[in-house]
Design a protein around this motif. Sequence first.
Motif, PDB file in Angstrom:
ATOM      1  N   VAL A  22       0.800  -1.232   0.000  1.00 26.81           N
ATOM      2  CA  VAL A  22       0.000   0.000   0.000  1.00 26.81           C
ATOM      3  C   VAL A  22       0.832   1.280   0.000  1.00 26.81           C
ATOM      4  O   VAL A  22       0.281   2.372  -0.162  1.00 26.81           O
ATOM      5  N   GLY A  23       2.143   1.182   0.169  1.00 30.78           N
ATOM      6  CA  GLY A  23       2.979   2.377   0.210  1.00 30.78           C
ATOM      7  C   GLY A  23       2.917   3.073   1.558  1.00 30.78           C
ATOM      8  O   GLY A  23       2.082   2.741   2.417  1.00 30.78           O
ATOM      9  N   LEU A  24       3.790   4.050   1.745  1.00 36.42           N
ATOM     10  CA  LEU A  24       3.875   4.733   3.032  1.00 36.42           C
ATOM     11  C   LEU A  24       2.601   5.501   3.354  1.00 36.42           C
ATOM     12  O   LEU A  24       2.161   5.535   4.509  1.00 36.42           O
ATOM     13  N   ASP A  25       1.981   6.102   2.338  1.00 35.62           N
ATOM     14  CA  ASP A  25       0.767   6.870   2.581  1.00 35.62           C
ATOM     15  C   ASP A  25      -0.403   5.980   2.995  1.00 35.62           C
ATOM     16  O   ASP A  25      -1.298   6.418   3.724  1.00 35.62           O
ATOM     17  N   GLY A  26      -0.387   4.742   2.533  1.00 34.60           N
ATOM     18  CA  GLY A  26      -1.490   3.835   2.857  1.00 34.60           C
ATOM     19  C   GLY A  26      -1.272   3.027   4.118  1.00 34.60           C
ATOM     20  O   GLY A  26      -2.184   2.349   4.599  1.00 34.60           O
ATOM     21  N   LEU A  27      -0.073   3.102   4.680  1.00 35.60           N
ATOM     22  CA  LEU A  27       0.244   2.325   5.880  1.00 35.60           C
ATOM     23  C   LEU A  27      -0.411   2.962   7.101  1.00 35.60           C
ATOM     24  O   LEU A  27      -0.235   4.152   7.358  1.00 35.60           O
ATOM     25  N   SER A  28      -1.150   2.185   7.857  1.00 35.36           N
ATOM     26  CA  SER A  28      -1.781   2.686   9.082  1.00 35.36           C
ATOM     27  C   SER A  28      -1.795   1.572  10.118  1.00 35.36           C
ATOM     28  O   SER A  28      -1.713   0.377   9.783  1.00 35.36           O
ATOM     29  N   LEU A  43      -1.220  -3.735  19.053  1.00 37.75           N
ATOM     30  CA  LEU A  43      -0.012  -3.150  18.454  1.00 37.75           C
ATOM     31  C   LEU A  43       0.563  -2.064  19.349  1.00 37.75           C
ATOM     32  O   LEU A  43       1.787  -1.896  19.431  1.00 37.75           O
ATOM     33  N   TYR A  44      -0.300  -1.337  20.026  1.00 33.83           N
ATOM     34  CA  TYR A  44       0.187  -0.266  20.901  1.00 33.83           C
ATOM     35  C   TYR A  44       0.895  -0.814  22.137  1.00 33.83           C
ATOM     36  O   TYR A  44       1.537  -0.073  22.864  1.00 33.83           O
ATOM     37  N   ASN A  49       2.953   4.763  19.163  1.00 35.76           N
ATOM     38  CA  ASN A  49       2.295   5.490  18.084  1.00 35.76           C
ATOM     39  C   ASN A  49       2.872   5.023  16.752  1.00 35.76           C
ATOM     40  O   ASN A  49       3.800   4.194  16.715  1.00 35.76           O
ATOM     41  N   LYS A  50       2.347   5.564  15.671  1.00 34.16           N
ATOM     42  CA  LYS A  50       2.783   5.148  14.346  1.00 34.16           C
ATOM     43  C   LYS A  50       4.247   5.499  14.115  1.00 34.16           C
ATOM     44  O   LYS A  50       4.975   4.748  13.452  1.00 34.16           O
TER      45      LYS A  50
END
Length: 206
Positions: A22-28, A43-44, A49-50
């Motif tokens: 998904v690329g960096l912009d799509g990574l969440s 995950l936290y 945080n991200k």
Amino acid sequence: MAQKGLARDTVVRAALELLDEVGLDGLSVRRLAARLGVQNPALYWHFRNKQELLDEMARELLAPEMGGPGEGESWREWLTRRAHRYRRTLLSHRDGARLVTASDPGASVAWGFEEELRTLVGLGFTPGQGLHAIGSISHYTLGFVLNEQARRERRERGEARDLDAYADLPLTVAGVREVGAPTSEEAFAHGLRLILDGVAASLRAR
């Protein structure tokens, strides 16, 4: 607790796989949690945080050590090999260069850099000359790959123009026909040689 059972390295590897998709912009965090089949809080437990996740991903990407010069290898040959390996590392994942520029890979990578400086000092560089040499090559490589990966993304979206679209720029077209695309392997090697020529000149001047 369930979140404790999710290994940190498993999360990072999954995040790098998701980055390729998904690329960096799509990574969440939400998408990563869904991929792993867990809720966001799991995950936290590992990352506050991200940004901490991105830092760990960059650390994983840059973790393999370069090592010093091989038997009979000059500083110039070593730095050339180092630059090409760094480029391959950045290209190994989608948006790899953007990931590195957006992150702080931390102390382990910094210590690796310290050892590289120690190697160059042992080869006759001052600490400042070594810092400039490695820094200039690293920044050149990072910038080159940023442009390279951005162009690749545009091609995949069908937004790239072919050479015929530049008919009103005859010198540019002639230059590309003569030496190839500005993001080619040959273009990278040529720019790297120019930097290394400058490094050699600074050593001679000292």
